[in-house]
Write an enzyme that holds these catalytic residues in place. Structure first.
Site, PDB file in Angstrom:
ATOM      1  N   ASP A  67      11.085   0.754 -39.951  1.00  0.00           N
ATOM      2  CA  ASP A  67      11.381   1.520 -41.162  1.00  0.00           C
ATOM      3  C   ASP A  67      12.493   0.785 -41.892  1.00  0.00           C
ATOM      4  O   ASP A  67      13.667   0.868 -41.514  1.00  0.00           O
ATOM      5  CB  ASP A  67      11.823   2.938 -40.793  1.00  0.00           C
ATOM      6  CG  ASP A  67      12.296   3.755 -41.994  1.00  0.00           C
ATOM      7  OD1 ASP A  67      12.181   3.261 -43.140  1.00  0.00           O
ATOM      8  OD2 ASP A  67      12.787   4.884 -41.786  1.00  0.00           O
ATOM      9  N   SER A 146       8.587  -4.938 -60.561  1.00  0.00           N
ATOM     10  CA  SER A 146       7.391  -4.428 -61.228  1.00  0.00           C
ATOM     11  C   SER A 146       7.568  -4.583 -62.729  1.00  0.00           C
ATOM     12  O   SER A 146       8.684  -4.728 -63.227  1.00  0.00           O
ATOM     13  CB  SER A 146       7.195  -2.947 -60.890  1.00  0.00           C
ATOM     14  OG  SER A 146       6.208  -2.345 -61.707  1.00  0.00           O
ATOM     15  N   TYR A 159       9.759   5.374 -59.333  1.00  0.00           N
ATOM     16  CA  TYR A 159       9.265   4.006 -59.144  1.00  0.00           C
ATOM     17  C   TYR A 159       9.932   3.058 -60.138  1.00  0.00           C
ATOM     18  O   TYR A 159      10.450   2.007 -59.748  1.00  0.00           O
ATOM     19  CB  TYR A 159       7.752   3.984 -59.319  1.00  0.00           C
ATOM     20  CG  TYR A 159       7.124   2.629 -59.087  1.00  0.00           C
ATOM     21  CD1 TYR A 159       6.986   2.118 -57.806  1.00  0.00           C
ATOM     22  CD2 TYR A 159       6.661   1.864 -60.156  1.00  0.00           C
ATOM     23  CE1 TYR A 159       6.405   0.877 -57.583  1.00  0.00           C
ATOM     24  CE2 TYR A 159       6.077   0.623 -59.947  1.00  0.00           C
ATOM     25  CZ  TYR A 159       5.960   0.132 -58.663  1.00  0.00           C
ATOM     26  OH  TYR A 159       5.387  -1.099 -58.449  1.00  0.00           O
ATOM     27  N   SER A 162      13.660   2.574 -59.284  1.00  0.00           N
ATOM     28  CA  SER A 162      13.884   1.750 -58.088  1.00  0.00           C
ATOM     29  C   SER A 162      13.590   0.287 -58.363  1.00  0.00           C
ATOM     30  O   SER A 162      14.307  -0.608 -57.877  1.00  0.00           O
ATOM     31  CB  SER A 162      13.024   2.262 -56.925  1.00  0.00           C
ATOM     32  OG  SER A 162      11.647   2.094 -57.185  1.00  0.00           O
ATOM     33  N   LYS A 163      12.567   0.011 -59.151  1.00  0.00           N
ATOM     34  CA  LYS A 163      12.209  -1.384 -59.438  1.00  0.00           C
ATOM     35  C   LYS A 163      13.177  -2.028 -60.432  1.00  0.00           C
ATOM     36  O   LYS A 163      13.423  -3.238 -60.362  1.00  0.00           O
ATOM     37  CB  LYS A 163      10.774  -1.449 -59.953  1.00  0.00           C
ATOM     38  CG  LYS A 163       9.725  -1.095 -58.889  1.00  0.00           C
ATOM     39  CD  LYS A 163       9.837  -1.994 -57.657  1.00  0.00           C
ATOM     40  CE  LYS A 163       8.701  -1.773 -56.676  1.00  0.00           C
ATOM     41  NZ  LYS A 163       8.777  -2.679 -55.514  1.00  0.00           N
TER      42      LYS A 163
END
Length: 275
Positions: A67, A146, A159, A162-163
């Protein structure tokens, strides 16, 4: 399968999210070139299956259930990798998840879940493996960001955030690690034909729109093998950033030249999707 430069022969690469579509494409391409691999994922069955798939290649492959959002687990991982391979030349932080939910419907647990993988997973691996990377001549870190890092997308708040954080972090450590001979490449794909969207599709708060997004990604997305080849070429050339897919190039350009128009368009699109 993409042709991979012989530079990777007898090197050691670690890939997180190794059992996903892009991770396995990267693993196959590197193993074919003779690159030894530390494959990291959280699914033992898939890890064993991928290792079996790579047996025909001239590569020493180790598998690790970890993890990556857990710092202590990553520290134990580093000990395992160092003991098994003795070195690390290429770190590919590929693991990532997305949730197609509006920000209003994101729970605190949702935010933690996405950031634990996309953000903390990247930071934990970079910081923990830096000492081993510094022992190698011209090592490389590849961080999967991304196109969503360029402009926050509706129903992709966690998302996108975080990217974007991965992009900023990568820019900072690129400058810091240059003197140590470690390059940092950030990858900004658009849609890729992998199962990442389907993994959390049922958790969407707008199933109709989520299915439409998945259909578009399936139709227009880039094959994982093609993306893997581009990533490894960019890493070999120590490129700072790589955008993959026409959608990534368009979003990058529009976000920088017409941010107000883009914001209005996204607002209208989101409003229409929830009516």
């Amino acid at each position: 399968m993409p042709k991979v430069h012989s530079k990777y022969n007898d090197q050691v690469a670690l890939i997180t999210g190794a059992c996903g579509g892009l991770g396995s494409a990267l693993a196959n391409a590197l193993a074919k070139s003779g690159c030894h691999l530390a494959l990291v994922d959280i699914n033992d069955e898939k890890l064993n299956g991928l290792a079996q798939e790579l047996k025909s290649y001239p590569a020493n492959v180790s598998i690790h259930n970890c993890d990556i959002g857990d710092l202590e687990a990553v520290q134990s991982l580093a000990t395992e990798v160092s003991a098994h391979h003795g070195k690390l030349n290429l770190l590919i932080n590929n693991a990532g998840i997305t949730l197609q939910k509006s920000a209003a419907n994101h729970s605190h647990a949702d935010w933690q879940r996405v950031f634990n993988v996309n953000w903390w997973g990247t930071v934990n691996c970079c910081s923990t493996f830096m000492p081993l990377l510094k022992q190698s001549d011209k090592a490389q870190i590849v961080n999967l960001s991304s196109m969503a890092a360029y402009y926050g997308l509706p129903s992709q708040a966690s998302y996108s955030s975080s990217k974007a954080a991965v992009l900023a972090y990568s820019e900072a450590i690129r400058a810091e690690l240059a003197a140590d001979g470690i390059g940092v490449t950030t990858i900004h794909p658009g849609a890729i034909k992998t199962e990442m969207m389907t993994a959390t599709l049922q958790e969407s708060d707008n199933m109709d729109q989520a299915r439409k997004n998945y259909a578009l990604a399936t139709r227009w997305g880039v094959d994982a093998d093609v993306v893997a080849g581009k990533i490894l070429h960019a890493a070999r050339k120590n490129r700072k950033q790589l955008r993959v897919g026409i959608d990534a190039h368009i979003l990058y350009y529009v976000a920088r030249t017409m941010p107000n128009i883009l914001g209005s368009l996204l607002a209208k699109t989101f409003k229409k999707s929830v009516l």
